[in-house]
Design an enzyme around this catalytic site. Structure first.
Site, PDB file in Angstrom:
ATOM      1  CG  ASP A  27      -0.097  -9.111   2.117  1.00 58.62           C
ATOM      2  OD1 ASP A  27      -0.084  -8.003   1.571  1.00 58.62           O
ATOM      3  OD2 ASP A  27       0.887  -9.607   2.694  1.00 58.62           O
ATOM      4  CG  HIS A  57      -0.507  -4.521  -5.719  1.00 62.18           C
ATOM      5  ND1 HIS A  57       0.368  -3.695  -6.363  1.00 62.18           N
ATOM      6  CD2 HIS A  57       0.191  -5.145  -4.748  1.00 62.18           C
ATOM      7  CE1 HIS A  57       1.566  -3.818  -5.817  1.00 62.18           C
ATOM      8  NE2 HIS A  57       1.490  -4.679  -4.830  1.00 62.18           N
ATOM      9  CG  HIS A  68       3.128  -1.781   2.872  1.00 56.04           C
ATOM     10  ND1 HIS A  68       3.355  -2.648   1.851  1.00 56.04           N
ATOM     11  CD2 HIS A  68       4.315  -1.158   3.090  1.00 56.04           C
ATOM     12  CE1 HIS A  68       4.621  -2.565   1.461  1.00 56.04           C
ATOM     13  NE2 HIS A  68       5.230  -1.675   2.200  1.00 56.04           N
TER      14      HIS A  68
HETATM   15  C1  SDX Z   1       1.257  -5.020  -0.169  1.00 56.20           C
HETATM   16  O1  SDX Z   1       3.149  -1.573  -3.168  1.00 56.20           O
HETATM   17  C2  SDX Z   1       3.501  -2.810  -3.030  1.00 56.20           C
HETATM   18  O2  SDX Z   1       4.204  -3.413  -3.840  1.00 56.20           O
HETATM   19  C3  SDX Z   1       2.978  -3.494  -1.783  1.00 56.20           C
HETATM   20  C4  SDX Z   1       3.277  -4.974  -1.657  1.00 56.20           C
HETATM   21  C5  SDX Z   1       4.757  -5.255  -1.496  1.00 56.20           C
HETATM   22  O3  SDX Z   1       5.169  -6.400  -1.801  1.00 56.20           O
HETATM   23  O4  SDX Z   1       5.489  -4.362  -0.983  1.00 56.20           O
HETATM   24  O5  SDX Z   1       2.787  -5.662  -2.802  1.00 56.20           O
HETATM   25  C6  SDX Z   1       2.599  -5.576  -0.419  1.00 56.20           C
HETATM   26  O6  SDX Z   1       1.141  -4.067   0.537  1.00 56.20           O
HETATM   27  C7  SDX Z   1       0.072  -5.630  -0.892  1.00 56.20           C
HETATM   28  C8  SDX Z   1      -1.260  -4.869  -0.612  1.00 56.20           C
HETATM   29  C9  SDX Z   1      -1.791  -5.356   0.735  1.00 56.20           C
HETATM   30  N1  SDX Z   1      -2.953  -4.522   1.125  1.00 56.20           N
HETATM   31  C10 SDX Z   1      -4.214  -5.027   1.159  1.00 56.20           C
HETATM   32  O7  SDX Z   1      -4.510  -6.158   0.764  1.00 56.20           O
HETATM   33  C11 SDX Z   1      -5.246  -4.083   1.763  1.00 56.20           C
HETATM   34  C12 SDX Z   1      -6.502  -4.065   0.873  1.00 56.20           C
HETATM   35  N2  SDX Z   1      -6.152  -3.400  -0.383  1.00 56.20           N
HETATM   36  C13 SDX Z   1      -6.414  -1.972  -0.464  1.00 56.20           C
HETATM   37  O8  SDX Z   1      -6.304  -1.263   0.731  1.00 56.20           O
HETATM   38  C14 SDX Z   1      -5.829  -1.336  -1.713  1.00 56.20           C
HETATM   39  O9  SDX Z   1      -6.139  -2.160  -2.754  1.00 56.20           O
HETATM   40  C15 SDX Z   1      -4.347  -1.013  -1.755  1.00 56.20           C
HETATM   41  C16 SDX Z   1      -3.913  -0.229  -0.590  1.00 56.20           C
HETATM   42  C17 SDX Z   1      -3.555  -2.280  -1.828  1.00 56.20           C
HETATM   43  C18 SDX Z   1      -4.115  -0.214  -3.036  1.00 56.20           C
HETATM   44  O10 SDX Z   1      -4.711   0.999  -2.855  1.00 56.20           O
HETATM   45  P1  SDX Z   1      -4.748   2.111  -4.036  1.00 56.20           P
HETATM   46  O11 SDX Z   1      -3.861   1.758  -5.153  1.00 56.20           O
HETATM   47  O12 SDX Z   1      -4.567   3.456  -3.397  1.00 56.20           O
HETATM   48  O13 SDX Z   1      -6.174   1.934  -4.598  1.00 56.20           O
HETATM   49  P2  SDX Z   1      -7.425   2.671  -4.007  1.00 56.20           P
HETATM   50  O14 SDX Z   1      -7.432   2.543  -2.512  1.00 56.20           O
HETATM   51  O15 SDX Z   1      -7.478   4.045  -4.596  1.00 56.20           O
HETATM   52  O16 SDX Z   1      -8.621   1.783  -4.602  1.00 56.20           O
HETATM   53  C19 SDX Z   1      -9.028   1.967  -5.945  1.00 56.20           C
HETATM   54  C20 SDX Z   1     -10.498   1.622  -5.903  1.00 56.20           C
HETATM   55  C21 SDX Z   1     -11.249   2.395  -4.811  1.00 56.20           C
HETATM   56  O17 SDX Z   1     -12.581   2.567  -5.268  1.00 56.20           O
HETATM   57  P3  SDX Z   1     -12.959   4.003  -5.971  1.00 56.20           P
HETATM   58  O18 SDX Z   1     -12.611   5.099  -4.968  1.00 56.20           O
HETATM   59  O19 SDX Z   1     -12.083   4.090  -7.235  1.00 56.20           O
HETATM   60  O20 SDX Z   1     -14.418   3.897  -6.248  1.00 56.20           O
HETATM   61  O21 SDX Z   1     -10.657   0.219  -5.568  1.00 56.20           O
HETATM   62  C22 SDX Z   1     -11.333   0.108  -4.304  1.00 56.20           C
HETATM   63  C23 SDX Z   1     -11.272   1.474  -3.622  1.00 56.20           C
HETATM   64  O22 SDX Z   1     -12.397   1.653  -2.802  1.00 56.20           O
HETATM   65  N3  SDX Z   1     -10.597  -0.922  -3.554  1.00 56.20           N
HETATM   66  C24 SDX Z   1     -11.149  -1.866  -2.827  1.00 56.20           C
HETATM   67  C25 SDX Z   1     -10.077  -2.634  -2.346  1.00 56.20           C
HETATM   68  N4  SDX Z   1      -8.924  -2.124  -2.775  1.00 56.20           N
HETATM   69  C26 SDX Z   1      -9.251  -1.053  -3.517  1.00 56.20           C
HETATM   70  N5  SDX Z   1     -12.450  -2.167  -2.553  1.00 56.20           N
HETATM   71  C27 SDX Z   1     -12.639  -3.235  -1.752  1.00 56.20           C
HETATM   72  N6  SDX Z   1     -11.677  -4.045  -1.227  1.00 56.20           N
HETATM   73  C28 SDX Z   1     -10.385  -3.753  -1.517  1.00 56.20           C
HETATM   74  N7  SDX Z   1      -9.421  -4.545  -1.034  1.00 56.20           N
END
Ligand code: SDX
Length: 427
Positions: A365, A307, A266
Site C-alpha cells: 500500500d 506486515h 488492511h
Molecule cells: C495489507 O495480510 C495481508 O496479506 C494483507 C495484505 C494483502 O495483500 O491482503 O498484504 C494487504 O493489508 C497490507 C498491510 C496494510 N496495513 C498498513 O500498512 C497499516 C500499518 N501497518 C500496521 O497496522 C501493521 O503493521 C499490520 C496491521 C500491517 C500488521 O500488524 P501485526 O502483524 O498485528 O503487527 P503488530 O501490530 O503486532 O506490530 C508488531 C509491532 C508492534 O510493536 P510492539 O507491540 O511489538 O512493540 O510493530 C509495531 C507495533 O506497534 N508496528 C508499527 C507498525 N506496524 C507495526 N509501528 C509503527 N508503524 C507501523 N506501521
C-alpha cells in the site's frame, strides 16, 4: 519432510497427546490439533498468526524472504510478463492459458462487463458523498438478488459463471461508485478496450466527449490490479472463506470480503498512506512523525509499513515503487511533493533501529496510493480499486473451498467471564 508424529505432554496429564505433523509443498509444516478437543483443550491464537485453517494451492508467501508465488509463478515474473486477466485465469484455473484460451477468457469477461440497469437504483439511494467502499459492499451483496440462474454453489458451472461475472463487473461497479460520488452520469463499458483501459474509461470518460487513455497509465492500472489479485489467507480472504463455509451465496461472501478489506489495517491502508503523507506535509516534519510512530502511547502508525507475514520487503512494494517512478516521469511529476516525502520517509524508516528491529518494511500500500493519485484517482476510491483487483483472489479461494470437502468455520474461545450465577430474587 514427510508427515510425522508430535507428542504433547501437559503437566498433570498422565498420557501425552499424540498429534500428526503434516508437510506442504513449500513453507511451514502444520500440526493437526483435532485430538486436543477430545482431550478437552482448545488452542489459543489471537489474530490467527499461527493458524492454518485450510489447505490451498493458490498462493504461497515466504515472509522471511519476500517471496510471493501465484500457482508457483513469482509475482515479479507475472508483473513483468503477464497481465491482470491472464493472472485471473491462472488463479482461477491453476495454469497459465495458451493464446487461444486467453483470448476466449478475455472475450468471456468482456461479455459480462455491463450490470443490470436496476443496480443504478441502488446507487441513487446513497448520499452523494457515501464512501465508495460502503456503496461497493452494498451493491455487490445486492448482486445475489439478480442471478437466480446460477446460485447452486454445488454446480461447478454456476461457480464459474459467478466468478466471471464478478471479475467482469467489479470495475463497472467501482467506476459507478466514483461517478455517483462526483455526480456525473455512469459510463457504460466499452468492449473495444482492455480491462484496465475500460476501467479508466468508465472512471474518467463522460458522455460529452471521449477521454484519451494514456497507455502508460493503463498499464500501471493493470499492474495495480495484478499486484492486488491475491495474497493467501489475509483478513478479507479469510472472511470470504468463513462466510462461504456456511453455504452463503458467493456475492454475499465477496461483499463480506469487501467489508473486511475496508479497515485501515488492511486494504484501507492505501487511502491512509496518502492521508498520512498529506498530514506530514513536508520533509522537515518526517522526524517528528517517525518519533510518534515509535511511541507506544501514540496511536499514530506509519501507514504502508509493516506486515503480518512479510518480515522482509513486500515484493509487490518493490514492483510498485518502480512503476511509481515510471508513471510520475511519464506525467512529468518526478518532483511530486508526496513522492518526495514518501521516498525520504522510506529511507529514514529503513535506517531507524525501531523499524529494523521490528522488521517493518513498506508494504503493497505504500506506493500504490501515489500512483493512483498521479493517475487522477480520488483517494476515497483507492480501497475500492484494491477490492476490484482482489475479487479474483477472493472468488478463487471461495471456489477452492467449495470444490472440496469443507465444514462450517466455528472458532472457540478462552472464556474469562463470570461463572454461573443466579438471577437475584425479586425484592
Ligand atoms: C495489507 O495480510 C495481508 O496479506 C494483507 C495484505 C494483502 O495483500 O491482503 O498484504 C494487504 O493489508 C497490507 C498491510 C496494510 N496495513 C498498513 O500498512 C497499516 C500499518 N501497518 C500496521 O497496522 C501493521 O503493521 C499490520 C496491521 C500491517 C500488521 O500488524 P501485526 O502483524 O498485528 O503487527 P503488530 O501490530 O503486532 O506490530 C508488531 C509491532 C508492534 O510493536 P510492539 O507491540 O511489538 O512493540 O510493530 C509495531 C507495533 O506497534 N508496528 C508499527 C507498525 N506496524 C507495526 N509501528 C509503527 N508503524 C507501523 N506501521
Amino acid at each position: 519432510m514427510t508427515d510425522r508424529k508430535a507428542s504433547l505432554s501437559i503437566e498433570g496429564n498422565e498420557q501425552p497427546i499424540e498429534l500428526n505433523v503434516r508437510s506442504g509443498t513449500l513453507g511451514q509444516d502444520v500440526i493437526e490439533i483435532a485430538p486436543l478437543l477430545s482431550n478437552n483443550y482448545f488452542t489459543f491464537d489471537p489474530g490467527f498468526a499461527t493458524t492454518a485453517p485450510c489447505e490451498s494451492e493458490i498462493t504461497y508467501i515466504d515472509g522471511a524472504n519476500g517471496v510471493l508465488l501465484h500457482r508457483g509463478y513469482p509475482i515479479e515474473q507475472l508483473a513483468a510478463n503477464s497481465d491482470y486477466l491472464e493472472t485471473c485465469y491462472l488463479l482461477l484455473n491453476g495454469e497459465l492459458p495458451d493464446d487461444k484460451t486467453k483470448t476466449e477468457f478475455e472475450n468471456i469477461i468482456r461479455m459480462h462487463t455491463m450490470v443490470n440497469r436496476s443496480l443504478e437504483n441502488f446507487f441513487s439511494g446513497f448520499r452523494h458523498d457515501a464512501h465508495p467502499m460502503a456503496m461497493l459492499c452494498g451493491v455487490v451483496g445486492a448482486m445475489s438478488s439478480f442471478y437466480h440462474d446460477s446460485m447452486d454453489i454445488t454446480d461447478p458451472t454456476h461457480r464459474l459463471i459467478t466468478a466471471h461475472r464478478l471479475i467482469a463487473k467489479m470495475p463497472t461497479l467501482a467506476a459507478m461508485c466514483h461517478k455517483h460520488y462526483v455526480g456525473q452520469p455512469y459510463m457504460y463499458p466499452d468492449n473495444s478496450l482492455s480491462y484496465a483501459e475500460n476501467f479508466l474509461h468508465m472512471m474518467f470518460g463522460t458522455p460529452c466527449e471521449d477521454k484519451e487513455i494514456n497507455p502508460v497509465l493503463a498499464k500501471a492500472m493493470d499492474l495495480i490490479f495484478l499486484l492486488h489479485a491475491d495474497h493467501e489467507q489475509n483478513a478479507s480472504t479469510s472472511t470470504v472463506r468463513l462466510a462461504g463455509s456456511s453455504g452463503a451465496n458467493p456475492f454475499s461472501c465477496i461483499a463480506a470480503g469487501i467489508a473486511a478489506l475496508w479497515g485501515p489495517a488492511h486494504g484501507g491502508a492505501n487511502q491512509a498512506v496518502i492521508e498520512m503523507l498529506e498530514q506530514i506535509g513536508d520533509e522537515k516534519n518526517i522526524d517528528e512523525y517517525v518519533k510518534r510512530a515509535k511511541d507506544k502511547d501514540d496511536p499514530f502508525r506509519l501507514m504502508g509499513f509493516g506486515h503480518r507475514v512479510y518480515k522482509n520487503f513486500d515484493p509487490r512494494a518493490k514492483v510498485m515503487k518502480k512503476t511509481c517512478d515510471e508513471v510520475l516521469s511519464e506525467l512529468g511529476l518526478e518532483d511530486d511533493r508526496l513522492l518526495k516525502i514518501a521516498k525520504r520517509l522510506e529511507k529514514i524508516a529503513l535506517e531507524d533501529d525501531y523499524f529494523v528491529e521490528k522488521k517493518l518494511y513498506p508494504n503493497v500500500d505504500f506506493y500504490s496510493g501515489i500512483i493512483m493519485k498521479a493517475i487522477g484517482i480520488p483517494t476515497e476510491m483507492f480501497t475500492a480499486i484494491f477490492a476490484t483487483g482482489r475479487t479474483v483472489g477472493w472468488i478463487s479461494h471461495w471456489n477452492e473451498m467449495i470444490s472440496n470437502p469443507y465444514r462450517i468455520g466455528r472458532p472457540r474461545q478462552l472464556y474469562k467471564g463470570h461463572k454461573q450465577r443466579d438471577y437475584p430474587a425479586k425484592k
